[in-house]
Design a protein around this motif. Structure first.
Motif, PDB file in Angstrom:
ATOM      1  N   MET A 164      -0.762  -8.899   8.349  1.00  0.00           N
ATOM      2  CA  MET A 164       0.241  -7.616   8.167  1.00  0.00           C
ATOM      3  C   MET A 164       1.650  -7.787   7.560  1.00  0.00           C
ATOM      4  O   MET A 164       1.734  -6.948   6.650  1.00  0.00           O
ATOM      5  CB  MET A 164      -0.134  -6.755   9.302  1.00  0.00           C
ATOM      6  CG  MET A 164      -1.264  -6.366   9.634  1.00  0.00           C
ATOM      7  SD  MET A 164      -2.460  -5.482   8.194  1.00  0.00           S
ATOM      8  CE  MET A 164      -1.363  -4.199   7.695  1.00  0.00           C
ATOM      9  N   ASP A 168       2.800  -6.894   3.622  1.00  0.00           N
ATOM     10  CA  ASP A 168       3.805  -5.801   3.299  1.00  0.00           C
ATOM     11  C   ASP A 168       4.688  -6.723   2.436  1.00  0.00           C
ATOM     12  O   ASP A 168       5.508  -6.343   1.627  1.00  0.00           O
ATOM     13  CB  ASP A 168       4.583  -5.419   4.639  1.00  0.00           C
ATOM     14  CG  ASP A 168       5.732  -4.878   4.515  1.00  0.00           C
ATOM     15  OD1 ASP A 168       5.533  -3.548   3.762  1.00  0.00           O
ATOM     16  OD2 ASP A 168       6.854  -5.067   4.853  1.00  0.00           O
ATOM     17  N   ARG A 171       2.627  -6.989  -1.214  1.00  0.00           N
ATOM     18  CA  ARG A 171       2.298  -5.570  -1.694  1.00  0.00           C
ATOM     19  C   ARG A 171       1.329  -5.496  -2.921  1.00  0.00           C
ATOM     20  O   ARG A 171       1.651  -4.775  -3.817  1.00  0.00           O
ATOM     21  CB  ARG A 171       3.574  -5.052  -2.003  1.00  0.00           C
ATOM     22  CG  ARG A 171       4.521  -4.577  -0.660  1.00  0.00           C
ATOM     23  CD  ARG A 171       5.591  -3.871  -0.954  1.00  0.00           C
ATOM     24  NE  ARG A 171       6.315  -3.322   0.305  1.00  0.00           N
ATOM     25  CZ  ARG A 171       6.229  -2.248   0.808  1.00  0.00           C
ATOM     26  NH1 ARG A 171       5.713  -1.211   0.066  1.00  0.00           N
ATOM     27  NH2 ARG A 171       6.772  -1.781   2.130  1.00  0.00           N
ATOM     28  N   HIS A 191      -3.634  -0.304   3.635  1.00  0.00           N
ATOM     29  CA  HIS A 191      -2.464  -1.565   3.211  1.00  0.00           C
ATOM     30  C   HIS A 191      -2.908  -2.362   2.119  1.00  0.00           C
ATOM     31  O   HIS A 191      -3.967  -2.476   1.277  1.00  0.00           O
ATOM     32  CB  HIS A 191      -2.612  -2.036   4.505  1.00  0.00           C
ATOM     33  CG  HIS A 191      -3.835  -2.806   5.015  1.00  0.00           C
ATOM     34  ND1 HIS A 191      -4.444  -3.873   4.313  1.00  0.00           N
ATOM     35  CD2 HIS A 191      -4.373  -2.216   6.071  1.00  0.00           C
ATOM     36  CE1 HIS A 191      -5.643  -3.878   5.088  1.00  0.00           C
ATOM     37  NE2 HIS A 191      -5.704  -3.128   6.094  1.00  0.00           N
TER      38      HIS A 191
END
Length: 290
Positions: A164, A168, A171, A191
């Protein structure tokens, strides 16, 4: 990926990185018992107590280790992992995001046409949890092999934790955002795409499980089966149009990176002078397979 931290009978949402995780009901129960409103069980016990006094309460110094569910033991290992220098992962050239996604998109379109109809069963089955697939491959149940199951949960949790962060960081947009006609048969996780959560989790689960197995031809075959299962889980996410090939490759490399930290960079367990909680879990799991 892994979000439901609970069911190892489900032994675990190992996969859906958007679901970031059903970690699995590792045998912790889920029982529900009815009780009478007019005559609660506790009242019945008091009435039948021949001494007429409240039953004595025996003091227990510590919560028994045998009652700990293994997924929660895995959370302790995750807490230790979080203290390592885990933010330095760098994918190899072959696992990096390509400058031009055309080739990868074309490959996903072809796979959707050629393979998706046959793969739909597995795609749906592995979308929310896949620890049970690893349990089945190992031939274990949710009641035995406690330390081995702790390793499986550790792979799931640590895999979710690291992936995760990098999702991030990079992206990357999902394939269907560039090619809507891919139309994945599942809800697109909320996500970013890279690295693949399913790939990271599945490969790390396979790697930590392999640490428990002894040497020999039988164990070698079992390790091969674990690695094949991890690749198949990641592959199904590509067939579904949810991930690019480079997502899966990066996830596999991220799993190897996390395993190295688990083996070399973990703090010592509070109760041990030379080993981490992860090392102790591996030692216990090895005894289950000896």
């Amino acid at each position: 990926m892994t979000g439901n931290t609970g069911n190892t009978g489900n032994t675990g949402n190992t996969g859906n990185t958007g679901n970031t995780g059903n970690t699995g009901n590792s045998g912790s129960g889920g029982w529900v018992f009815a009780d009478r409103i007019d005559l609660p069980f506790v009242y019945d016990v008091l009435q039948n107590n021949t001494t007429g006094a409240t039953p004595p309460v025996t003091a227990i110094a510590n919560y028994p280790d045998a009652l700990w569910d293994q997924q929660w033991k895995a959370w302790l290992i995750l807490q230790d992992f979080a203290t390592t220098n885990w933010k330095t992962f760098a994918p190899s050239a072959g696992a990096r995001i390509p400058a031009n996604p055309t080739s990868e998109i074309n490959d996903l379109i072809k796979r959707a046409l050629d393979e998706r109809p046959d793969a739909l069963g597995e795609i749906f089955a592995q979308s929310d949890e896949f620890l049970t697939y690893f349990c089945a491959t190992l031939g274990i149940t949710t009641n035995g092999f406690r330390a081995t199951r702790r390793l499986l949960h550790t792979g799931l949790l640590v895999g979710t934790f690291v992936v995760m962060f990098y999702k991030d960081h990079y992206r990357r947009v999902r394939p269907s955002q560039l090619a809507p006609a891919l139309m994945p048969p599942l809800a697109i996780p909320g996500h970013a795409s890279y690295p693949s959560g399913h790939a990271t989790q599945a490969h790390l689960i396979a790697k930590v499980a392999a640490l428990a197995l002894p040497t020999g031809a039988t164990s070698a075959a079992l390790k091969d089966a674990l690695n094949t299962l991890a690749r198949r889980i990641a592959d199904n996410r590509e067939i579904a149009g949810l991930h690019y090939k480079s997502d899966s490759l990066a996830g596999e490399e991220l799993a190897a990176y996390a395993l190295n930290l688990l083996q070399t960079a973990m703090p010592l367990a509070p109760s041990h002078a030379s080993k981490s909680r992860f090392d102790l879990a591996v030692d216990e799991a090895k005894l289950e397979w000896s």
